[in-house]
Design an enzyme around this catalytic site. Structure first.
Site, PDB file in Angstrom:
ATOM      1  N   GLU A  41      14.583  70.612  50.230  1.00  0.00           N
ATOM      2  CA  GLU A  41      15.630  69.657  49.864  1.00  0.00           C
ATOM      3  C   GLU A  41      16.980  70.323  50.100  1.00  0.00           C
ATOM      4  O   GLU A  41      17.230  71.421  49.618  1.00  0.00           O
ATOM      5  CB  GLU A  41      15.472  69.232  48.392  1.00  0.00           C
ATOM      6  CG  GLU A  41      16.647  68.467  47.803  1.00  0.00           C
ATOM      7  CD  GLU A  41      17.098  67.261  48.621  1.00  0.00           C
ATOM      8  OE1 GLU A  41      16.259  66.410  48.939  1.00  0.00           O
ATOM      9  OE2 GLU A  41      18.301  67.196  48.956  1.00  0.00           O
ATOM     10  N   GLN A  42      17.843  69.610  50.805  1.00  0.00           N
ATOM     11  CA  GLN A  42      19.095  70.256  51.232  1.00  0.00           C
ATOM     12  C   GLN A  42      20.108  70.445  50.113  1.00  0.00           C
ATOM     13  O   GLN A  42      20.993  71.297  50.216  1.00  0.00           O
ATOM     14  CB  GLN A  42      19.727  69.464  52.371  1.00  0.00           C
ATOM     15  CG  GLN A  42      20.175  68.074  51.984  1.00  0.00           C
ATOM     16  CD  GLN A  42      20.648  67.262  53.185  1.00  0.00           C
ATOM     17  OE1 GLN A  42      20.655  67.744  54.307  1.00  0.00           O
ATOM     18  NE2 GLN A  42      21.030  66.030  52.939  1.00  0.00           N
ATOM     19  N   SER A  43      19.995  69.663  49.030  1.00  0.00           N
ATOM     20  CA  SER A  43      21.005  69.756  47.977  1.00  0.00           C
ATOM     21  C   SER A  43      20.362  69.883  46.603  1.00  0.00           C
ATOM     22  O   SER A  43      19.493  69.081  46.239  1.00  0.00           O
ATOM     23  CB  SER A  43      21.894  68.510  48.003  1.00  0.00           C
ATOM     24  OG  SER A  43      22.658  68.431  46.819  1.00  0.00           O
ATOM     25  N   GLY A  49      15.627  62.980  44.740  1.00  0.00           N
ATOM     26  CA  GLY A  49      15.999  62.042  45.789  1.00  0.00           C
ATOM     27  C   GLY A  49      17.038  61.006  45.394  1.00  0.00           C
ATOM     28  O   GLY A  49      17.681  61.086  44.336  1.00  0.00           O
ATOM     29  N   THR A  50      17.192  60.015  46.265  1.00  0.00           N
ATOM     30  CA  THR A  50      18.214  58.979  46.121  1.00  0.00           C
ATOM     31  C   THR A  50      18.018  58.153  44.852  1.00  0.00           C
ATOM     32  O   THR A  50      18.964  57.879  44.113  1.00  0.00           O
ATOM     33  CB  THR A  50      18.169  58.048  47.357  1.00  0.00           C
ATOM     34  OG1 THR A  50      18.464  58.831  48.509  1.00  0.00           O
ATOM     35  CG2 THR A  50      19.159  56.905  47.243  1.00  0.00           C
ATOM     36  N   HIS A 449       4.344  33.588  24.192  1.00  0.00           N
ATOM     37  CA  HIS A 449       5.454  32.690  23.865  1.00  0.00           C
ATOM     38  C   HIS A 449       6.256  33.290  22.714  1.00  0.00           C
ATOM     39  O   HIS A 449       5.661  33.810  21.764  1.00  0.00           O
ATOM     40  CB  HIS A 449       4.881  31.330  23.442  1.00  0.00           C
ATOM     41  CG  HIS A 449       5.918  30.386  22.910  1.00  0.00           C
ATOM     42  ND1 HIS A 449       6.705  29.611  23.729  1.00  0.00           N
ATOM     43  CD2 HIS A 449       6.298  30.099  21.628  1.00  0.00           C
ATOM     44  CE1 HIS A 449       7.519  28.882  22.983  1.00  0.00           C
ATOM     45  NE2 HIS A 449       7.289  29.167  21.705  1.00  0.00           N
TER      46      HIS A 449
END
Ligand SMILES: Cc1cc2nc3c(=O)[nH]c(=O)nc-3n(C[C@H](O)[C@H](O)[C@H](O)COP(=O)(O)OP(=O)(O)OC[C@H]3O[C@@H](n4cnc5c(N)ncnc54)[C@H](O)[C@@H]3O)c2cc1C
Length: 468
Positions: A41-43, A49-50, A449
């Site tokens: 993962e780059q960050s 993730g997003t 209900h």
């Protein structure tokens, strides 16, 4: 397992690029089986993730907090609180996601940018400055998507211009917000900021917001947004954005006439595109589509059979639950009998989290008519549904419900539920569609209900041949 490594080589069963839903779930599943897995993962701000960091979770947290407020009043402090509490929520989930993989002995999380060296090898430039070579039997690309920034003069350089990601960190409530795009992301932000008290204008190029939805559904949502103070301009072609006196000035044309609107923030919500640059896909022998997505088959295999692509990057529907289902498909190929593919995917619902939410599944009435299908349609305003008191109990009677049914087979073809709790109720329709439960069976079923699900008793009793 620890992250920080000096230049080295790792041999793995599976390498996953991107910590999104499909990729991380696959990494965890194979890690729990004791397979050697590398997650890249780059960050460090994007573990999970997003969805967790910049998509579903933070936006729905802000929507939830905004819904408690009276629109048309300015809520500066509640906005600040909402931004801070949302950041705390996502930070907690991010840490939990990292731990989920890092705690598995056979999984290594590398924080760095991955690119292909050859079809079986990745090179990772880590944030610590090391270069790690990862050779893997299987590779999964799950690098997601990012906002499209069209080539409109001034859009890329005007400081007030924001993407949906930037908006999540906007510390102060903008007094005036202009949203470019009347699609799902744009309208969700428009509704939310109107509730916080911003003066919101949406500029939409098409003749209606949510261009793919039926005109009556789109019009009903338009009324709800306008009642909450959102101004919507359709047929608006944005021509330029510039800074003027500390604010943004957005120029647009409607029917050939030029207009200008000033804004303290401009949200660009004009779609999202797959992230493939920087991956050196050509070095991996991996092909892309004409729309820039990683090309995959029904098994989610790329042009290299041992390399898969999951989530937004493969050009499929951009939803977290699709990325999750992509994981099931890939798991089936890697460790199962290979029978699960995208071809068997049916009746995928989706939701626009306005207040109330718009939940959709299947085809619209317009699509049914265009394709010449013989259908029955039921459309009712929530306020007119006497046997659904839940809406009145929670004081949310705005909206409309619509179902499209095949006249010959009684099968449900599609539904649009713009109503309180519709993000839950739509799953019942989708389940019915997937399992061949007819409209009559859904109409005559027993429901709790007072609940919104009991709407089917009344709504499906109103099926009729459409008038035109
Ligand atoms: C504002 C907004 C609201 C949304 N709301 C919803 C919603 O309510 N419901 C829903 O279902 N969906 C929603 N979505 C869509 C959903 O978030 C995405 O469809 C989903 O998260 C995509 O997951 P993914 O698996 O494709 O990867 P992502 O989660 O996008 O992860 C990709 C990861 O790859 C990393 N990466 C990229 N390139 C590299 C590289 N070369 N090396 C290493 N790492 C790399 C990125 O940093 C990123 O963390 C929303 C999206 C947005 C933007």
């Amino acid at each position: 397992m620890s992250d920080q490594r000096i230049d080295e080589r790792i041999e793995a069963d599976l390498a996953v690029i991107g910590f999104g839903k499909g990729g991380k779930t696959l990494a965890a599943a194979l890690g729990r089986q004791g397979r050697r897995v590398v997650m890249i993962e780059q960050s460090a701000l994007m573990y999970g993730g997003t969805c967790i960091n910049i998509g579903c979770v933070p936006t729905k947290s802000l929507v939830f907090q905004s819904e408690r407020l009276t629109p048309a009043e300015v809520h500066v402090e509640p906005y600040r609180h909402a931004v801070a509490s949302t950041a705390a929520l996502t930070a907690g989930m991010r840490a939990g996601n990292f731990a989920m993989l890092d705690n598995l002995d056979s999984v290594t999380v590398l924080t760095g940018h991955a690119r292909f060296v050859d079809p079986h090898t990745l090179s990772v430039d880590t944030v610590d400055g090391a270069t790690v070579t990862v050779a893997a039997r299987w590779i999964v690309i799950g690098t997601g998507s990012r906002p499209v920034l069209p080539d409109i003069p001034g859009l890329a350089t005007t400081p007030q211009v924001q993407t949906s990601t930037d908006m999540l960190h906007l510390p102060e409530l903008p007094a005036r917000l202009t949203v470019l795009g009347g699609g799902y992301v744009g309208l969700e932000f428009a509704a939310m900021y109107a509730h916080f008290g911003s003066r919101v204008t949406v500029l939409e190029r098409g003749p209606q917001i949510l261009g793919r939805e039926d005109p009556d559904v789109s019009a009903c949502l338009l009324d709800i947004l306008c009642d909450n103070g959102v101004e919507i301009v359709t047929g608006a072609e944005v021509t330029a954005v510039a800074e003027a006196g500390g604010a943004a000035s957005v120029s647009y044309q409607v029917d050939g006439a030029t207009h200008t609107i000033e804004a303290d923030a401009v949200l660009v919500a004009l779609g999202r595109e797959p992230v493939t640059d920087g991956l050196a896909l050509a070095d991996g022998g991996i092909e892309t589509t004409s729309r820039g997505a990683v090309a995959v088959d029904e098994q989610l295999r790329t042009s290299q059979p041992h390399v898969f692509a999951v989530g937004d990057v493969n050009g499929g529907p951009q939803f977290t639950y699709i990325s999750l289902d992509d994981y099931r498909v890939v798991l089936s190929q890697i460790t199962g009998d290979g029978s699960r593919t995208t071809a068997t995917r049916r009746a995928v619902p989706y939701v626009l989290f306005t207040t109330p939410p718009l939940a959709r599944v299947g085809i619209t009435e317009r699509e049914a008519v265009t394709t010449g299908r013989d259908v029955l349609v039921a459309t009712m305003r929530v306020a007119d549904m006497a046997t659904v008191p839940r809406a009145r109990i929670v004081e949310e009677t705005a909206g409309l419900m619509k179902v499209v049914v095949d006249a010959a087979t009684d099968q449900i073809l599609g539904a649009a539920l713009l109503s309180y709790d519709s993000h839950e109720v739509i799953n019942t329709v989708a389940l019915a569609m997937r399992h061949g439960i007819t409209a009559t069976e859904l109409r005559d079923a027993i429901y709790t209900h007072p609940s919104m699900t009991e709407c089917f008793n009344q709504l499906l009793g109103a099926l009729a041949t459409p008038s035109s």
